[in-house]
Write a protein that holds these residues in place. Structure first.
Motif, PDB file in Angstrom:
ATOM      1  N   GLU A 508       0.825  -1.205   0.000  1.00  0.00           N
ATOM      2  CA  GLU A 508       0.000   0.000   0.000  1.00  0.00           C
ATOM      3  C   GLU A 508       0.866   1.264   0.000  1.00  0.00           C
ATOM      4  N   ASP A 509       0.211   2.413  -0.077  1.00  0.00           N
ATOM      5  CA  ASP A 509       0.945   3.684  -0.061  1.00  0.00           C
ATOM      6  C   ASP A 509       1.797   3.808   1.196  1.00  0.00           C
ATOM      7  N   ILE A 510       1.171   3.519   2.327  1.00  0.00           N
ATOM      8  CA  ILE A 510       1.877   3.528   3.606  1.00  0.00           C
ATOM      9  C   ILE A 510       1.534   2.223   4.323  1.00  0.00           C
ATOM     10  N   GLY A 511       2.536   1.427   4.607  1.00  0.00           N
ATOM     11  CA  GLY A 511       2.313   0.136   5.247  1.00  0.00           C
ATOM     12  C   GLY A 511       2.964   0.065   6.617  1.00  0.00           C
ATOM     13  N   ILE A 512       2.256  -0.551   7.542  1.00  0.00           N
ATOM     14  CA  ILE A 512       2.764  -0.719   8.909  1.00  0.00           C
ATOM     15  C   ILE A 512       2.634  -2.190   9.276  1.00  0.00           C
ATOM     16  N   VAL A 513       3.705  -2.792   9.764  1.00  0.00           N
ATOM     17  CA  VAL A 513       3.688  -4.202  10.164  1.00  0.00           C
ATOM     18  C   VAL A 513       4.136  -4.294  11.619  1.00  0.00           C
ATOM     19  N   TYR A 514       3.254  -4.860  12.454  1.00  0.00           N
ATOM     20  CA  TYR A 514       3.592  -5.068  13.867  1.00  0.00           C
ATOM     21  C   TYR A 514       4.390  -6.360  13.992  1.00  0.00           C
ATOM     22  N   ARG A 515       5.590  -6.263  14.591  1.00  0.00           N
ATOM     23  CA  ARG A 515       6.465  -7.438  14.653  1.00  0.00           C
ATOM     24  C   ARG A 515       7.375  -7.332  15.871  1.00  0.00           C
ATOM     25  N   LYS A 516       7.335  -8.362  16.711  1.00  0.00           N
ATOM     26  CA  LYS A 516       8.220  -8.442  17.877  1.00  0.00           C
ATOM     27  C   LYS A 516       8.121  -7.215  18.771  1.00  0.00           C
ATOM     28  N   GLY A 517       6.890  -6.773  18.984  1.00  0.00           N
ATOM     29  CA  GLY A 517       6.668  -5.675  19.907  1.00  0.00           C
ATOM     30  C   GLY A 517       6.909  -4.297  19.338  1.00  0.00           C
ATOM     31  N   GLY A 518       7.340  -4.198  18.073  1.00  0.00           N
ATOM     32  CA  GLY A 518       7.575  -2.902  17.448  1.00  0.00           C
ATOM     33  C   GLY A 518       6.892  -2.843  16.087  1.00  0.00           C
ATOM     34  N   TYR A 519       7.026  -1.715  15.445  1.00  0.00           N
ATOM     35  CA  TYR A 519       6.338  -1.494  14.174  1.00  0.00           C
ATOM     36  C   TYR A 519       7.357  -1.179  13.073  1.00  0.00           C
ATOM     37  N   ASP A 520       7.253  -1.906  11.964  1.00  0.00           N
ATOM     38  CA  ASP A 520       8.059  -1.622  10.786  1.00  0.00           C
ATOM     39  C   ASP A 520       7.240  -0.727   9.858  1.00  0.00           C
ATOM     40  N   LEU A 521       7.901   0.258   9.258  1.00  0.00           N
ATOM     41  CA  LEU A 521       7.207   1.230   8.416  1.00  0.00           C
ATOM     42  C   LEU A 521       7.670   1.119   6.967  1.00  0.00           C
ATOM     43  N   PHE A 522       6.717   1.113   6.056  1.00  0.00           N
ATOM     44  CA  PHE A 522       6.988   1.008   4.619  1.00  0.00           C
ATOM     45  C   PHE A 522       6.294   2.185   3.923  1.00  0.00           C
ATOM     46  N   LEU A 523       7.007   2.822   2.997  1.00  0.00           N
ATOM     47  CA  LEU A 523       6.462   3.998   2.315  1.00  0.00           C
ATOM     48  C   LEU A 523       6.563   3.841   0.793  1.00  0.00           C
ATOM     49  N   GLY A 524       5.507   4.266   0.101  1.00  0.00           N
ATOM     50  CA  GLY A 524       5.577   4.408  -1.351  1.00  0.00           C
ATOM     51  C   GLY A 524       5.264   3.176  -2.161  1.00  0.00           C
ATOM     52  N   GLY A 525       4.368   2.320  -1.687  1.00  0.00           N
ATOM     53  CA  GLY A 525       3.984   1.159  -2.486  1.00  0.00           C
ATOM     54  C   GLY A 525       3.134   1.570  -3.681  1.00  0.00           C
ATOM     55  N   LYS A 526       3.198   0.763  -4.733  1.00  0.00           N
ATOM     56  CA  LYS A 526       2.360   0.970  -5.924  1.00  0.00           C
ATOM     57  C   LYS A 526       1.682  -0.364  -6.203  1.00  0.00           C
ATOM     58  N   LYS A 527       0.396  -0.434  -5.908  1.00  0.00           N
ATOM     59  CA  LYS A 527      -0.299  -1.714  -5.874  1.00  0.00           C
ATOM     60  C   LYS A 527      -0.783  -2.172  -7.237  1.00  0.00           C
ATOM     61  N   PHE A 528      -0.986  -1.248  -8.182  1.00  0.00           N
ATOM     62  CA  PHE A 528      -1.605  -1.614  -9.444  1.00  0.00           C
ATOM     63  C   PHE A 528      -0.674  -1.322 -10.612  1.00  0.00           C
ATOM     64  N   GLY A 529      -0.960  -1.970 -11.731  1.00  0.00           N
ATOM     65  CA  GLY A 529      -0.170  -1.779 -12.931  1.00  0.00           C
ATOM     66  C   GLY A 529       0.920  -2.822 -13.056  1.00  0.00           C
ATOM     67  N   ARG A 530       1.420  -2.976 -14.270  1.00  0.00           N
ATOM     68  CA  ARG A 530       2.464  -3.986 -14.490  1.00  0.00           C
ATOM     69  C   ARG A 530       3.801  -3.564 -13.894  1.00  0.00           C
ATOM     70  N   ASN A 531       3.943  -2.297 -13.557  1.00  0.00           N
ATOM     71  CA  ASN A 531       5.150  -1.857 -12.848  1.00  0.00           C
ATOM     72  C   ASN A 531       4.868  -1.644 -11.366  1.00  0.00           C
ATOM     73  N   ALA A 532       3.904  -2.397 -10.827  1.00  0.00           N
ATOM     74  CA  ALA A 532       3.605  -2.334  -9.390  1.00  0.00           C
ATOM     75  C   ALA A 532       4.823  -2.784  -8.588  1.00  0.00           C
ATOM     76  N   HIS A 533       4.941  -2.264  -7.377  1.00  0.00           N
ATOM     77  CA  HIS A 533       6.063  -2.649  -6.530  1.00  0.00           C
ATOM     78  C   HIS A 533       5.682  -2.452  -5.070  1.00  0.00           C
ATOM     79  N   ALA A 534       6.356  -3.174  -4.208  1.00  0.00           N
ATOM     80  CA  ALA A 534       6.118  -3.039  -2.768  1.00  0.00           C
ATOM     81  C   ALA A 534       6.658  -1.703  -2.280  1.00  0.00           C
ATOM     82  N   ALA A 535       6.174  -1.297  -1.129  1.00  0.00           N
ATOM     83  CA  ALA A 535       6.664  -0.062  -0.524  1.00  0.00           C
ATOM     84  C   ALA A 535       8.096  -0.254  -0.027  1.00  0.00           C
ATOM     85  N   GLN A 536       8.776   0.840   0.122  1.00  0.00           N
ATOM     86  CA  GLN A 536      10.171   0.808   0.581  1.00  0.00           C
ATOM     87  C   GLN A 536      10.222   0.718   2.110  1.00  0.00           C
ATOM     88  N   PRO A 537      10.930  -0.263   2.660  1.00  0.00           N
ATOM     89  CA  PRO A 537      11.079  -0.316   4.129  1.00  0.00           C
ATOM     90  C   PRO A 537      11.969   0.829   4.590  1.00  0.00           C
TER      91      PRO A 537
END
Length: 598
Positions: A508-537
């Motif tokens: 997603e545009d801004i992704g948050i993953v709860y892991r081991k008591g803390g939160y990892d943050l991901f920014l700038g995902g592109k979900k659609f299109g053939r050049n879709a890509h995951a957000a940057q950790p």
């Protein structure tokens, strides 16, 4: 020619070789460089003779204009091509804007020539008959560069003033609601049987011409390549052709060989009792008032003669507006949803559902699209506005109760519709006279009620059926603080409740993953299109008492610096650093030319 070179901004018409002007052909031939959108370059390729070609995809208009100016400043003759007319939603204005930013002057800068072409309103009208014989306007329904609120005002004004209307860019793969709302507005002012012409790919291989009506137009295929021409109150259909009378029948007998008025009499004031000069000489009994509330006064005067029933409704609603607080509040409730969960100027306030202070009725009616009780037409062809809102049982809760489903079915009734979305949200669309009352009923049944459009959407997994609920408070806090706020472009903030990240928050545009008591943050995902890509950790292990503040800082910077219609991943790349997090380029992907226009 200037020693700096020359810019030729060329409109080549609808695309058929027979409809390109001689000057456009000559301009292409004398150019050294051709710059244009991929599809347009393909259309004129048979006319080229070895020139250098610079071609780009959709949304690259600025880079095309910049490259054209750069090459012209190097001394080259550069052709920038547009379909239709380059000065009607084409490249001419943008080229001048880029030159203006550089301080260009006509006397000592690169030479510029704009070569006119046949615009879509003209080419499509010729295939339909003669629908644009009287006063007409063009309105683009694309809100990629123009706020939807502004487009609504223009549609309202054109509809009330009885213009023939040509709609450009009516629908694309993602922009599907605009044409629906436009039809709803028009039906408040025009007969449902008003003739409408739909022309797709005029004078090209896949040309399609359909004559239909205002009430039936959405039952036909309408896309980015379609131009929609809507008649006025006098437009008629004859033998499959749409014709708008110019008004000759007021003064002439069209089936007579000898006219009652002689040539020297035809332009006299007494022969034109409807003219301004005649009204000044002899005031008309029962003439419409010249003053009305709000900016629609001029349009109301025209509508009085063209559609007395619709005008009566406008006058009646004007009277209602002048001091009906509950109606104004209802209109404002609708306007909050129309502009993305808040009113302009309330930068840090989220719609809480409480009655806000009323703005001026003129602005409220324009923003709300005349859809609430204060601006509903009650005569003629009046209909309540189509009210659209998203509902869900909770941020992580994906289970609707029977009572909730029953309420949605009751509210939708026979005239509304319910659409389930991949965001675990149901979109409710229903003609509504009292949006404030409807929103209240939904919230009473414990629904989260969200505006639709360019807003921040908070979503989350179901936390393994609420068995892994450590991150639920963060998700709920983000929903309360950020959910529904207006955004430069629709933006998703997604949260996964564990390290498996099975909900896909990292896409997603801004992704948050709860892991081991803390939160990892991901920014700038592109979900659609053939050049879709995951957000940057961008960060790992953020403490729970810091994650919401960090996300709010990211959002605040995006709202402040993001361009209208700029997606978050493009914004992140453009600015380079957001809230201290630095952008890194994703791996190279396949470039795709999206024919749908997005």
């Amino acid at each position: 020619m200037s020693p700096l070179g020359k810019l030729l901004v060329i409109g080549f018409g609808p695309g058929d070789m027979e409809h390109i002007t001689k000057r456009a052909l000559d301009a292409l031939a004398e150019s050294e460089v051709i710059i244009g959108y991929n599809t347009y370059v393909d259309l004129i390729r048979p006319l080229l003779n070895g020139q250098e070609i610079v071609r780009t995809g959709m949304t690259e208009e600025v880079s095309r204009a910049q490259e054209a100016v750069r090459q012209a400043e190097m001394g080259k003759k550069v052709a920038v091509i547009s379909s239709g007319d380059a000065g009607v939603y084409g490249m001419a204005g943008l080229v001048y804007e880029v030159l203006m930013q550089k301080g260009w002057r006509r006397e000592d800068g690169v030479e510029v020539e704009v070569v006119p072409g046949i615009s879509a309103i003209q080419s499509c009208a010729s295939l339909l008959g003669a629908p644009v014989m009287h006063d007409a306007c063009t309105i683009s329904l694309s809100d990629h560069l123009t706020p939807w609120e502004t487009i609504v005002k223009r549609v309202e004004a054109a509809a009330s003033a009885d213009f023939v209307i040509a709609l450009y860019n009516p629908r694309s793969g993602r922009r599907t609601r605009q044409i629906v709302e436009t039809q709803s507005i028009l039906l408040r002012y025009r007969d449902p049987k008003t003739p409408v012409g739909l022309v797709k790919s005029a004078y090209r291989e896949r040309q399609q011409v359909i004559v239909t009506t205002l009430e039936d137009m959405l039952n036909h295929d309408i896309g980015m390549l379609t131009t929609v021409i809507i008649g006025n109150s006098s437009t008629t259909v004859y033998d499959g052709l749409i014709v708008t009378p110019r008004g000759y029948q007021r003064k002439y007998t069209l089936d007579a060989t000898e006219q009652a008025l002689k040539p020297h009499q035809r332009l006299r004031t007494e022969a034109e009792p409807w003219s301004l000069g005649a009204q000044e000489d002899t005031p008309q009994a029962g003439a419409a008032p010249t003053t009305t509330a709000g900016p629609s006064a001029s349009g109301a005067a025209v509508a009085t003669q063209a559609r007395p029933q619709a005008m009566a409704a406008v006058q009646a609603t004007t009277a209602v507006q002048t001091g009906a607080a509950p109606a104004s509040l209802a209109a404002e409730a609708l306007s909050r949803l129309a502009v993305g969960g808040k009113l302009p100027g309330e930068a840090n306030a989220r719609w809480s559902g409480q009655a806000p202070a009323a703005e001026s009725t003129a602005r409220t009616s324009a923003v709300a699209g005349a859809g609430a009780p204060a601006v509903m037409a009650t005569g003629g062809f009046g209909k309540p506005a189509l009210f659209e809102v998203g509902v869900s049982p909770g941020v992580g809760n994906k289970k609707f109760t029977a009572r909730q489903m029953a309420l949605l079915a009751e509210v939708a009734g026979d005239d509304g519709e319910l659409e389930y979305t991949p965001d675990h949200q149901i979109v409710l669309r229903v003609p509504c006279a009292d949006p404030e009352e409807l929103v209240g009923r939904l919230r009473d049944e414990r629904f989260i009620v969200m505006p639709i459009g360019d807003v921040f959407k908070v979503k989350a997994c179901d936390f393994c059926n609420m068995e892994k609920d450590d991150a639920v408070p963060v998700a709920e806090h983000l929903q309360v603080v950020l959910g529904g706020l207006q955004a430069p472009k629709e933006t998703s903030i997604a949260l996964n409740g564990c390290g498996m990240a099975c909900y896909g928050a990292v896409l997603e545009d801004i992704g948050i993953v709860y892991r081991k008591g803390g939160y990892d943050l991901f920014l700038g995902g592109k979900k659609f299109g053939r050049n879709a890509h995951a957000a940057q950790p961008v960060a790992e292990g953020i403490p729970g008492d810091q994650i919401t503040d960090i996300v709010e800082n990211v959002i605040a910077e995006y709202k402040e610096k993001g361009h209208p219609n700029e997606r978050f991943h493009k914004f992140f790349k453009r600015v380079g650093v957001v809230a201290g997090f630095r952008h890194e380029d994703a791996p190279a992907t396949v470039e795709v030319n999206a024919v749908c226009g997005d």
